[in-house]
Design a protein around this motif. Structure first.
Motif, PDB file in Angstrom:
ATOM      1  N   ASN A  15      -0.796  82.606  40.165  1.00  0.00           N
ATOM      2  CA  ASN A  15      -0.168  83.657  40.991  1.00  0.00           C
ATOM      3  C   ASN A  15       0.259  83.128  42.361  1.00  0.00           C
ATOM      4  N   LEU A  16      -0.573  82.238  42.929  1.00  0.00           N
ATOM      5  CA  LEU A  16      -0.218  81.661  44.224  1.00  0.00           C
ATOM      6  C   LEU A  16       1.057  80.823  44.103  1.00  0.00           C
ATOM      7  N   GLY A  17       1.154  80.045  43.032  1.00  0.00           N
ATOM      8  CA  GLY A  17       2.350  79.233  42.814  1.00  0.00           C
ATOM      9  C   GLY A  17       3.586  80.092  42.611  1.00  0.00           C
ATOM     10  N   ILE A  18       3.450  81.182  41.829  1.00  0.00           N
ATOM     11  CA  ILE A  18       4.583  82.097  41.623  1.00  0.00           C
ATOM     12  C   ILE A  18       5.013  82.724  42.938  1.00  0.00           C
ATOM     13  N   SER A  19       4.010  83.124  43.742  1.00  0.00           N
ATOM     14  CA  SER A  19       4.306  83.763  45.028  1.00  0.00           C
ATOM     15  C   SER A  19       5.061  82.806  45.946  1.00  0.00           C
ATOM     16  N   ILE A  20       4.584  81.566  46.042  1.00  0.00           N
ATOM     17  CA  ILE A  20       5.266  80.582  46.887  1.00  0.00           C
ATOM     18  C   ILE A  20       6.651  80.267  46.333  1.00  0.00           C
ATOM     19  N   GLY A  21       6.762  80.173  45.025  1.00  0.00           N
ATOM     20  CA  GLY A  21       8.056  79.901  44.406  1.00  0.00           C
ATOM     21  C   GLY A  21       9.066  81.005  44.687  1.00  0.00           C
ATOM     22  N   ILE A  22       8.618  82.251  44.606  1.00  0.00           N
ATOM     23  CA  ILE A  22       9.517  83.373  44.903  1.00  0.00           C
ATOM     24  C   ILE A  22      10.003  83.310  46.356  1.00  0.00           C
ATOM     25  N   ILE A  56      31.709  93.484  62.122  1.00  0.00           N
ATOM     26  CA  ILE A  56      30.465  93.911  61.464  1.00  0.00           C
ATOM     27  C   ILE A  56      29.792  92.724  60.783  1.00  0.00           C
ATOM     28  N   THR A  57      30.585  91.871  60.134  1.00  0.00           N
ATOM     29  CA  THR A  57      30.033  90.696  59.438  1.00  0.00           C
ATOM     30  C   THR A  57      29.336  89.766  60.416  1.00  0.00           C
ATOM     31  N   VAL A  58      29.978  89.471  61.543  1.00  0.00           N
ATOM     32  CA  VAL A  58      29.392  88.568  62.544  1.00  0.00           C
ATOM     33  C   VAL A  58      28.149  89.196  63.165  1.00  0.00           C
ATOM     34  N   ALA A  59      28.195  90.509  63.442  1.00  0.00           N
ATOM     35  CA  ALA A  59      27.067  91.182  64.082  1.00  0.00           C
ATOM     36  C   ALA A  59      25.818  91.189  63.211  1.00  0.00           C
ATOM     37  N   PHE A  60      26.006  91.318  61.880  1.00  0.00           N
ATOM     38  CA  PHE A  60      24.863  91.431  60.977  1.00  0.00           C
ATOM     39  C   PHE A  60      24.522  90.117  60.286  1.00  0.00           C
ATOM     40  N   GLU A  61      25.133  89.005  60.724  1.00  0.00           N
ATOM     41  CA  GLU A  61      24.846  87.719  60.086  1.00  0.00           C
ATOM     42  C   GLU A  61      23.370  87.341  60.224  1.00  0.00           C
ATOM     43  N   GLN A  62      22.868  87.273  61.444  1.00  0.00           N
ATOM     44  CA  GLN A  62      21.468  86.906  61.654  1.00  0.00           C
ATOM     45  C   GLN A  62      20.495  87.915  61.046  1.00  0.00           C
ATOM     46  N   PRO A  63      20.712  89.244  61.220  1.00  0.00           N
ATOM     47  CA  PRO A  63      19.799  90.188  60.553  1.00  0.00           C
ATOM     48  C   PRO A  63      19.756  90.018  59.039  1.00  0.00           C
ATOM     49  N   ILE A  64      20.909  89.731  58.384  1.00  0.00           N
ATOM     50  CA  ILE A  64      20.909  89.557  56.929  1.00  0.00           C
ATOM     51  C   ILE A  64      20.147  88.286  56.554  1.00  0.00           C
ATOM     52  N   ARG A  65      20.266  87.231  57.361  1.00  0.00           N
ATOM     53  CA  ARG A  65      19.486  86.013  57.093  1.00  0.00           C
ATOM     54  C   ARG A  65      17.994  86.312  57.105  1.00  0.00           C
ATOM     55  N   TRP A  66      17.559  87.054  58.111  1.00  0.00           N
ATOM     56  CA  TRP A  66      16.141  87.407  58.185  1.00  0.00           C
ATOM     57  C   TRP A  66      15.747  88.398  57.099  1.00  0.00           C
ATOM     58  N   LEU A  67      16.707  89.199  56.632  1.00  0.00           N
ATOM     59  CA  LEU A  67      16.408  90.157  55.572  1.00  0.00           C
ATOM     60  C   LEU A  67      16.006  89.439  54.281  1.00  0.00           C
ATOM     61  N   PHE A  68      16.651  88.287  53.993  1.00  0.00           N
ATOM     62  CA  PHE A  68      16.251  87.501  52.823  1.00  0.00           C
ATOM     63  C   PHE A  68      14.782  87.085  52.924  1.00  0.00           C
ATOM     64  N   ILE A  69      14.362  86.699  54.135  1.00  0.00           N
ATOM     65  CA  ILE A  69      12.962  86.283  54.314  1.00  0.00           C
ATOM     66  C   ILE A  69      12.016  87.458  54.119  1.00  0.00           C
ATOM     67  N   ILE A  70      12.376  88.617  54.682  1.00  0.00           N
ATOM     68  CA  ILE A  70      11.505  89.789  54.561  1.00  0.00           C
ATOM     69  C   ILE A  70      11.409  90.241  53.105  1.00  0.00           C
ATOM     70  N   ILE A  71      12.550  90.272  52.404  1.00  0.00           N
ATOM     71  CA  ILE A  71      12.513  90.650  50.983  1.00  0.00           C
ATOM     72  C   ILE A  71      11.705  89.632  50.181  1.00  0.00           C
ATOM     73  N   GLY A  72      11.878  88.348  50.519  1.00  0.00           N
ATOM     74  CA  GLY A  72      11.097  87.319  49.833  1.00  0.00           C
ATOM     75  C   GLY A  72       9.609  87.501  50.046  1.00  0.00           C
ATOM     76  N   ILE A  73       9.201  87.826  51.274  1.00  0.00           N
ATOM     77  CA  ILE A  73       7.770  88.067  51.553  1.00  0.00           C
ATOM     78  C   ILE A  73       7.270  89.283  50.761  1.00  0.00           C
ATOM     79  N   TYR A  74       8.106  90.336  50.717  1.00  0.00           N
ATOM     80  CA  TYR A  74       7.695  91.559  50.016  1.00  0.00           C
ATOM     81  C   TYR A  74       7.534  91.316  48.514  1.00  0.00           C
ATOM     82  N   VAL A  75       8.508  90.639  47.901  1.00  0.00           N
ATOM     83  CA  VAL A  75       8.435  90.376  46.460  1.00  0.00           C
ATOM     84  C   VAL A  75       7.316  89.389  46.151  1.00  0.00           C
ATOM     85  N   ALA A  76       7.163  88.372  46.993  1.00  0.00           N
ATOM     86  CA  ALA A  76       6.122  87.372  46.761  1.00  0.00           C
ATOM     87  C   ALA A  76       4.732  87.979  46.897  1.00  0.00           C
ATOM     88  N   ALA A  77       4.612  89.033  47.710  1.00  0.00           N
ATOM     89  CA  ALA A  77       3.299  89.662  47.905  1.00  0.00           C
ATOM     90  C   ALA A  77       2.780  90.315  46.628  1.00  0.00           C
TER      91      ALA A  77
END
Length: 363
Positions: A15-22, A56-77
Motif C-alpha cells: 500500500n505504501l508503494g502504491i501510495s507513493i507511485g500514485i 484566465i489561463t495565465v492567472a490559473f497556471e500556478q494554481p492548476i500546477r498545485w492542484l495536481f499535487i493536492i489531488i495526488g495527495i488526496y488519491v494517494a491517501a
C-alpha cells in the motif's frame, strides 16, 4: 504482531508503494500539463477574438500546477497505510487548499482586471476614469482575500460571526490606532469622487509637482520632472490646493516690453500696432484674448504691456511659440528703429564760477 513486524509486512509495504507511485504519477501529470497542455491552451487563447481566455489561463497556471499535487495527495491517501483518507482534519486541509488555489487564481486574474476595465471602457464608451481602474483592481483583490479567509474559517468550523462581533467591540480602539490610515483612505475617496486629476496628468501642489503615476488606498505617487518619485499621503493631498496644468485649454504669456524715452510717439504707436497684428496673424496664438497696450511711464522706460495665450499647453511647444514671438518682436523693433530700454539714471552736475577768478579777470 509487533510495530516493526506491521511496518515490514507485505500489505503495508504494498500500500505504501502504491501510495507513493500514485503521488509521483500526479507529479508526472503536472509536468506534462506544464509542457504540453498549458502551451496548447495559450495557443488556443491567441486565436480567440479577445484576450480573456489567455488571461484566465495565465492567472490559473500556478494554481492548476498545485492542484495536481493536492489531488495526488488526496488519491494517494486512500492507499497510505498510516492515515485514513476520511480523516476529518485531512479533508478540511484538502478543502482549504483547494479554496486557496481558487482564490489565488482569482487574485492573479484581478491584477489584469485593469486591462479588463480598459477594454470595457473602450468598447462601450463608459468613460471610466483612469484613477478608478487600479482602485477597482485593488478593491477586488481585497474582497477576494476577505471572502477566501471567511470560507476557510468556516471549513475549519470557526465562528466567523463571533469574530466580526469582536471586531465591532474593538472597532473604536482600532479606529483610534489607525486614524491616519483611515484619513488617507477617505482622502483617496475624495480624490476619486471629485476628480481634480487623473493618472498621467501634470499637477502642482504645495507638496509636489509632477506627473501622477498611481493612486492607492493610502497614497498618491507622483513622478517629478527630475524623475524622482514622491509618495504623498492622500489625507495631505486632499486638503491641499491642486493646480492641474493638464486641464489648461491654453497657456498664458504676459510681460512688459520697455523702450527708451527718446522713442517718438508715432514710432511707438506703429510698433504697438505691428506687434498686435503679428500676434493675431500667428496660428499658434489663441485669438480670443490679445492685448498690446502702452501701459505706463516707468522710471527708465516706456512700458508696452503684452498679454496673450498659446493654443498649445505642452511645455516644449509653448516655449517654441514664445521664442518665435520674441524674435518677431525683435525684428519689428529693429525695423522701426526702436531701442529696448534698460535700467539707467542720468546725473546732472551743476558747477558754480569762482568769484576770485572773476575779479582777477576784470582787473
Amino acid at each position: 504482531m509487533t510495530w516493526w513486524e506491521y511496518l515490514l509486512s507485505y500489505e503495508v509495504l504494498k500500500n505504501l508503494g502504491i501510495s507513493i507511485g500514485i503521488f509521483f504519477l500526479f507529479l508526472l501529470f503536472r509536468k506534462l500539463f506544464t509542457k504540453y497542455v498549458f502551451k496548447l491552451m495559450l495557443k488556443l487563447g491567441q486565436k480567440t477574438p479577445t484576450e480573456l481566455f489567455s488571461n484566465i489561463t495565465v492567472a490559473f497556471e500556478q494554481p492548476i500546477r498545485w492542484l495536481f499535487i493536492i489531488i495526488g495527495i488526496y488519491v494517494a491517501a486512500d492507499y497510505f497505510p498510516f492515515m485514513e483518507q476520511s480523516n476529518p482534519l485531512f479533508l478540511k486541509i484538502i478543502r482549504a487548499s483547494v479554496i486557496v488555489l481558487i482564490a489565488g487564481g482569482l487574485y492573479n486574474l484581478s491584477s489584469g482586471s485593469s486591462l479588463l476595465f480598459m477594454k470595457i471602457n473602450d468598447r462601450f464608451n463608459m468613460e471610466i476614469d483612469q484613477i478608478l481602474i487600479p482602485f477597482f483592481s485593488k478593491a477586488i483583490r481585497f474582497i477576494i482575500v476577505a471572502i477566501s479567509i471567511s470560507i476557510i474559517a468556516q471549513v475549519f468550523e470557526y465562528d466567523v460571526n463571533g469574530f466580526i462581533a469582536g471586531l465591532g467591540l474593538g472597532g473604536l480602539a482600532f479606529a483610534l490606532a489607525a486614524k491616519d490610515a483611515i484619513g488617507n483612505l477617505f482622502g483617496g475617496i475624495i480624490i476619486i469622487t471629485e476628480k481634480p486629476f487623473t493618472i498621467g496628468e501634470w499637477i502642482k501642489t504645495p507638496s509636489v509637482e509632477g506627473t501622477v503615476e498611481d493612486i492607492s488606498f493610502r497614497s498618491t505617487r507622483v513622478r517629478t520632472f527630475a524623475q524622482a518619485v514622491v509618495t504623498v499621503p492622500n489625507a495631505i493631498l486632499a486638503n491641499e490646493s491642486i493646480t492641474n496644468w493638464s486641464k489648461m485649454g491654453k497657456r498664458q504669456i504676459t510681460f512688459k516690453l520697455g523702450v527708451t524715452y527718446d522713442t517718438p510717439r508715432m514710432k511707438l504707436q506703429r510698433t504697438i500696432v505691428r506687434i498686435e497684428e503679428t500676434l493675431r496673424a500667428n496660428d499658434d496664438i489663441h485669438p480670443d484674448t490679445i492685448f498690446v497696450k502702452f501701459d505706463e511711464y516707468n522710471d527708465s522706460s516706456l512700458d508696452i504691456f503684452l498679454y496673450f495665450f498659446t493654443k498649445t499647453t505642452v511645455w516644449e511647444e509653448y516655449l517654441t511659440v514664445k521664442e518665435e514671438i520674441n524674435f518677431a518682436i525683435m525684428e519689428i523693433l529693429e525695423e522701426e528703429g526702436v531701442s529696448v530700454a534698460f535700467p539707467s539714471r542720468t546725473l546732472y552736475v551743476e558747477t558754480q564760477a569762482d568769484p576770485v577768478g572773476k575779479m582777477a579777470g576784470t582787473m
